[in-house]
Design an enzyme around this catalytic site. Structure first.
Site, PDB file in Angstrom:
ATOM      1  N   HIS A  94       1.070  -1.020   0.173  1.00 37.92           N
ATOM      2  CA  HIS A  94       0.047  -0.075  -0.312  1.00 37.92           C
ATOM      3  C   HIS A  94       0.892   1.406   0.246  1.00 37.92           C
ATOM      4  O   HIS A  94       1.901   2.081   0.917  1.00 37.92           O
ATOM      5  CB  HIS A  94      -0.782  -0.408   1.525  1.00 37.92           C
ATOM      6  CG  HIS A  94      -1.447   0.429   1.071  1.00 37.92           C
ATOM      7  ND1 HIS A  94      -2.925   1.090   0.940  1.00 37.92           N
ATOM      8  CD2 HIS A  94      -1.854   2.564   1.294  1.00 37.92           C
ATOM      9  CE1 HIS A  94      -3.766   1.793   0.658  1.00 37.92           C
ATOM     10  NE2 HIS A  94      -2.981   2.994   1.657  1.00 37.92           N
ATOM     11  N   SER A  95       0.904   1.890  -0.827  1.00 40.60           N
ATOM     12  CA  SER A  95       1.776   3.452  -0.650  1.00 40.60           C
ATOM     13  C   SER A  95       3.049   2.930  -1.694  1.00 40.60           C
ATOM     14  O   SER A  95       2.629   2.446  -1.886  1.00 40.60           O
ATOM     15  CB  SER A  95       1.875   4.177  -0.057  1.00 40.60           C
ATOM     16  OG  SER A  95       1.465   5.655  -0.103  1.00 40.60           O
ATOM     17  N   LEU A  96       4.104   3.753  -0.595  1.00 37.75           N
ATOM     18  CA  LEU A  96       5.067   3.190  -0.337  1.00 37.75           C
ATOM     19  C   LEU A  96       5.530   1.684  -0.556  1.00 37.75           C
ATOM     20  O   LEU A  96       6.272   1.374  -1.002  1.00 37.75           O
ATOM     21  CB  LEU A  96       6.324   3.675   0.585  1.00 37.75           C
ATOM     22  CG  LEU A  96       7.052   3.776   1.238  1.00 37.75           C
ATOM     23  CD1 LEU A  96       7.990   3.909  -0.075  1.00 37.75           C
ATOM     24  CD2 LEU A  96       7.804   3.704   2.334  1.00 37.75           C
ATOM     25  N   SER A 122      -1.427  -0.945  -4.422  1.00 38.76           N
ATOM     26  CA  SER A 122      -2.532  -0.514  -3.946  1.00 38.76           C
ATOM     27  C   SER A 122      -1.772   1.415  -2.895  1.00 38.76           C
ATOM     28  O   SER A 122      -1.204   1.813  -2.670  1.00 38.76           O
ATOM     29  CB  SER A 122      -3.069  -0.998  -2.274  1.00 38.76           C
ATOM     30  OG  SER A 122      -4.502  -0.473  -1.433  1.00 38.76           O
TER      31      SER A 122
END
Length: 248
Positions: A94-96, A122
């Site tokens: 998710h993200s990073l 994500s």
């Protein structure tokens, strides 16, 4: 009931699934830790073992220095994950965490000629668009806290706790540096399927930029837009996990 325990400092596993046929490695967002994925095992089939990745600088690794660049981080992860790649595996980030899992997949292909069975990415714009991200890692503390408040991923009582913020801000700055110092180098697309998730109101990773992950695979690409902002992983968790479960 599954409990969470660590066998090595980098990998936190739900109680080891003796019947596991696949491992799902879960990579955290900036500032996040393995505990984000603590409840996930009960939403997925027993044959899939959740292996949450604990990066240095957070939770039980708070005293360790966090990474500020992606290449040394991915090189370290490659070594740490190696003992767990004896089963088919997939990555969720998710993200990073999405950026880390993508670069790790490319490194594994380059160095070991293996790829994940599936990549779940994500709340992360495709890497072709990273140059447009507004930098956060060097913001003065009041501006950084205002931005964290806008992203809605850090509880308000944490943001207001000066002692706690003094501890976690250096780790947040390091995580944002990984993101913001990233340089994308084009390579052949991966051959594993990619499923991408975007939040309907996410301004940091808008759906139209998440959709460009389709260029990073020669296999099937699927895109899902879920209700919420950047941290829809919390608000829409059950919907997201139902989609992950269907793909696995």
């Amino acid at each position: 009931m599954s409990h969470f325990f660590s066998t090595r400092s980098w990998i936190v596993r739900s109680n080891t699934q003796t019947q596991a046929q696949m491992r799902l490695f879960c990579f955290p967002f900036a500032g996040g830790g393995a505990s984000t994925y603590q409840s996930w095992q009960r939403y997925l089939p027993e044959k899939v073992e959740i292996c949450a990745v604990q990066l240095p600088g957070r939770e039980n690794r708070m005293r360790e220095k966090p990474y500020q660049e992606i290449t040394p981080l991915v090189e370290a992860l490659k070594q740490e994950l190696n003992p767990y790649l004896d089963l088919p595996f997939a990555f969720f980030g998710h993200s990073l965490g999405a950026l880390i899992s993508f670069e790790l997949a490319r490194h594994l292909r380059r160095d070991h000629q293996i790829e994940p069975q599936h990549l779940f990415l994500s709340a992360c714009r495709a890497p072709q668009f990273f140059a447009d991200i507004a930098p956060l890692h060097a913001l003065p503390q009041p501006a950084l806290i205002a931005e964290l408040r806008r992203l809605e991923g850090t509880p308000e009582d944490v943001l207001q706790n000066q002692d706690l913020m003094r501890m976690i801000v250096p780790m947040l700055r390091a995580d944002f540096s990984v993101f913001e110092n990233y340089l994308y180098y084009p390579e052949e697309p991966l051959s594993c399927p990619i499923t991408a998730f975007a939040g309907q109101q996410d301004q940091r990773a808008p759906a139209e930029m998440v959709a460009w992950w389709r260029e990073q695979t020669t296999s099937k690409f699927t895109m899902h837009t879920l209700p919420g902002k950047h941290f829809f992983i919390n608000e829409a968790r059950e919907s997201l996990l139902a989609l992950v479960r269907a793909d696995l």
